[in-house]
Enzyme design. Structure first.
Site, mmCIF file in Angstrom:
data_model
loop_
_atom_site.group_PDB
_atom_site.id
_atom_site.type_symbol
_atom_site.label_atom_id
_atom_site.label_comp_id
_atom_site.label_asym_id
_atom_site.label_seq_id
_atom_site.Cartn_x
_atom_site.Cartn_y
_atom_site.Cartn_z
ATOM 1 C CE LYS A 62 -3.691 -2.504 2.303
ATOM 2 N NZ LYS A 62 -4.367 -2.896 3.548
ATOM 3 C CD GLN B 207 -3.129 -4.311 6.766
ATOM 4 O OE1 GLN B 207 -3.032 -3.359 5.995
ATOM 5 N NE2 GLN B 207 -3.819 -5.400 6.461
ATOM 6 C CG ASP C 152 -9.348 0.312 4.942
ATOM 7 O OD1 ASP C 152 -9.190 -0.035 3.761
ATOM 8 O OD2 ASP C 152 -8.580 -0.002 5.870
#
Ligand code: NAP
Length: 290
Positions: free
Chosen positions: A53, A97, A120
């Site tokens: 990412k 994460q 997200d």
């Protein structure tokens, strides 16, 4: 034989388009989109995901700020970091994460993210907006699946779609998006009767599988001409110790019947990262405009 839906190639194309968009956004606003990544603990798979990412950010000319925290970090100190990132105007997107170490309540931590920085798409506000067809940030994997279908010329309208899995990260949002795209959607999960699960797969013109078990869907269940989206990522042991990634669907068997299928790796995974980059640029735009 099924066509492979090449998420890797498509994500490359999307990233090239994004690079142009980002360049003109930066030139006109002097604002560089910035994604903050937070990794708690030392799970090797999570470290690989975060690294890719961050690399994607850097390739697009985004700023990437990384916050690696030791496994013994308390939930309170993680919440303090989230509050700091929320307040930092130079940070446009925040990615925690998952999974978080045991003892942490991920929903408390994710809910603490400013919904305008929730790239997200996990915050209740963004999930609610999605449900109401007013989406702001759609979670990256479901968004990537819809883009993959669109770019492959698959219109879900009027089709029978089955989603296996009902997680808030994949199964539920992809079922919502397919419903919004006018598919007739059936969701099945661990409490579905086995005969209903098989029947739901057999009838599916679009099949999305997000379970996390290798070869969960046997090839012979797949309907002739189906579009199969395999979200699962499972690592099988190999002699060299490196492991081999496979999805949730018996790829060879399903390929003999399906019209199109995503490979693992190289299908949904790269699309997820491309959508994270799309959401990060969108977050920078939204925050710059407000
Ligand atoms: P999750 O939260 O563990 O959800 C798994 C879902 O599968 C649950 O809804 C569960 O049902 C269902 N399930 C489990 N066993 C089942 C069974 N025997 N029959 C029917 N349904 C069953 O996982 P997730 O986060 O959605 O992820 C699913 C998979 O996708 C994992 O392999 C993950 O690594 C992968 N993934 C890939 C990407 C990507 O970018 N490619 C992104 C995210 C996730 P219940 O709700 O009843 O428990």
């Amino acid at each position: 034989m099924a066509t492979e839906l090449d998420g890797k190639a498509l994500s490359k194309k999307i990233r090239a388009e994004l690079a142009h968009e980002a360049e003109s956004f930066i030139a006109s606003t002097q604002v560089r989109p910035c994604l903050a990544t937070v990794l708690v603990g030392d799970d090797p798979a999570s470290a690989v995901y975060v690294r890719s990412k961050r690399r994607s950010c850097e390739r697009l000319g985004f700023e990437s700020r990384h916050f690696p925290l030791p496994v013994e970090t308390t939930q309170q100190s993680l919440l303090t970091l989230v509050a700091e990132l929320n307040a930092d105007e130079a940070v446009h997107g925040i990615l925690i994460q998952l999974p978080l170490p045991e003892g942490m309540d991920s929903s408390v931590v994710l809910d603490a993210i400013d919904p305008r920085k929730d790239v997200d798409g996990f915050h209740p506000e963004n999930v609610g907006l999605l449900a109401l067809k007013k989406a702001r940030f759609v979670s990256c994997t479901p968004k990537g699946i819809m883009r993959l279908l669109e770019e492959s010329g698959v219109d879900p309208k009027g089709r029978r779609a089955t989603v296996i899995g009902r997680s808030s990260i994949v199964g539920l949002p992809v079922a919502l998006l397919l419903t919004h795209a006018h598919a007739s959607v059936r969701i099945v999960h661990s409490r579905t009767r086995p005969e209903d699960l098989e029947a739901a797969v057999r009838e599916a013109e679009i099949l999305v599988v997000a379970v996390g078990r290798p070869a969960f869907v046997p090839g012979e269940w797949v309907r002739d001409g189906a579009i199969v989206i395999d979200v699962g990522i499972n690592r099988l042991p190999t002699d060299d110790g490196k492991g081999r990634l496979v999805g949730d669907v018996d790829f060879e068997g399903a390929s003999e019947r399906a019209a199109a299928i995503t490979p693992v790796p190289g299908g949904v995974g790269p699309m997820t990262i491309a959508m994270l980059m799309t959401n990060t640029l969108e977050a920078a735009r939204l925050q710059h405009a407000s």
